[in-house]
Design a protein around this motif. Structure first.
Motif, mmCIF file in Angstrom:
data_model
loop_
_atom_site.group_PDB
_atom_site.id
_atom_site.type_symbol
_atom_site.label_atom_id
_atom_site.label_comp_id
_atom_site.label_asym_id
_atom_site.label_seq_id
_atom_site.Cartn_x
_atom_site.Cartn_y
_atom_site.Cartn_z
ATOM 1 N N LYS A 12 54.132 44.721 80.628
ATOM 2 C CA LYS A 12 53.028 43.791 80.899
ATOM 3 C C LYS A 12 51.702 44.380 80.398
ATOM 4 O O LYS A 12 50.889 43.672 79.804
ATOM 5 N N GLU A 15 51.326 44.111 76.672
ATOM 6 C CA GLU A 15 50.962 42.777 76.182
ATOM 7 C C GLU A 15 49.471 42.660 75.902
ATOM 8 O O GLU A 15 49.030 41.742 75.231
ATOM 9 N N GLU A 16 48.692 43.616 76.401
ATOM 10 C CA GLU A 16 47.248 43.620 76.182
ATOM 11 C C GLU A 16 46.834 44.492 74.995
ATOM 12 O O GLU A 16 45.662 44.551 74.646
ATOM 13 N N SER A 26 50.021 40.662 70.287
ATOM 14 C CA SER A 26 50.185 41.974 70.908
ATOM 15 C C SER A 26 51.368 42.693 70.269
ATOM 16 O O SER A 26 52.185 42.080 69.568
ATOM 17 N N ALA A 67 45.496 52.722 76.136
ATOM 18 C CA ALA A 67 45.568 51.601 77.071
ATOM 19 C C ALA A 67 46.410 51.949 78.302
ATOM 20 O O ALA A 67 46.047 51.597 79.423
#
Length: 164
Positions: A12, A15-16, A26, A67
């Motif tokens: 998840k 995905e950013e 992404s 990230a």
């Protein structure tokens, strides 16, 4: 005590992490992530580039690491998975729709013995939907794209090349 995320939670977060050349996609949309391991003292991510000579690979690895480390309490390693080759069939259906909305024709669904034949055929224009298009150049702004011209609306557009 360190709280470790689930594998699904790491996906998840990934995905950013956007592709630097097509910022609406992404690394997950593109199917670049081949594995995530959540260990007690590290998170390991395996990825594959969309093209072997992709100049953005190191940049993408750094973005993934940054990230995840910003949100996790453990170190993150990002390695290239040499056991798998990327193909355009790894792209999600949502990725293909995002490409079209961004003005880039997605790769075709069908495969052929000669990939040049697939990019040389009439490709639906992502701007007006017309199939009255032709291949202008098999070389686009990046290795993974080709240039097409739409006879209907007069737009030059790129197509994400099929690769299998």
């Amino acid at each position: 005590m360190i709280t470790l995320p689930s594998k699904e939670a790491v996906y998840k977060m990934l995905e950013e992490v956007m592709d630097p050349e097509i910022p609406v996609l992404s690394v997950v949309d593109l199917g670049m992530i081949t594995d995530v391991e959540v260990l007690e003292d590290e998170v390991r991510v395996k990825m594959i580039p969309t093209f072997a000579a992709c100049p953005a690979v190191n940049y993408i690895q750094t973005n993934i690491k940054r990230a995840l480390e910003e949100r996790l309490e453990v170190p993150v390693s990002v390695t290239i998975d040499k056991s798998v080759n990327w193909s355009s069939s790894r792209m999600t259906a949502a990725a293909k729709e995002k490409l079209k909305n961004y003005g880039i024709a997605p790769p075709p669904k069908e495969q052929a013995a000669d990939p040049l034949m697939l990019i040389a055929q009439e490709v639906p224009c992502p701007h007006c939907g017309s199939k009255q298009t032709y291949l202008r150049s098999p070389f686009g702004a990046t290795l993974c794209r080709a240039l097409h011209y739409c006879k209907e609306c007069g737009q030059v557009f790129e197509q994400f090349k099929p690769l299998d």
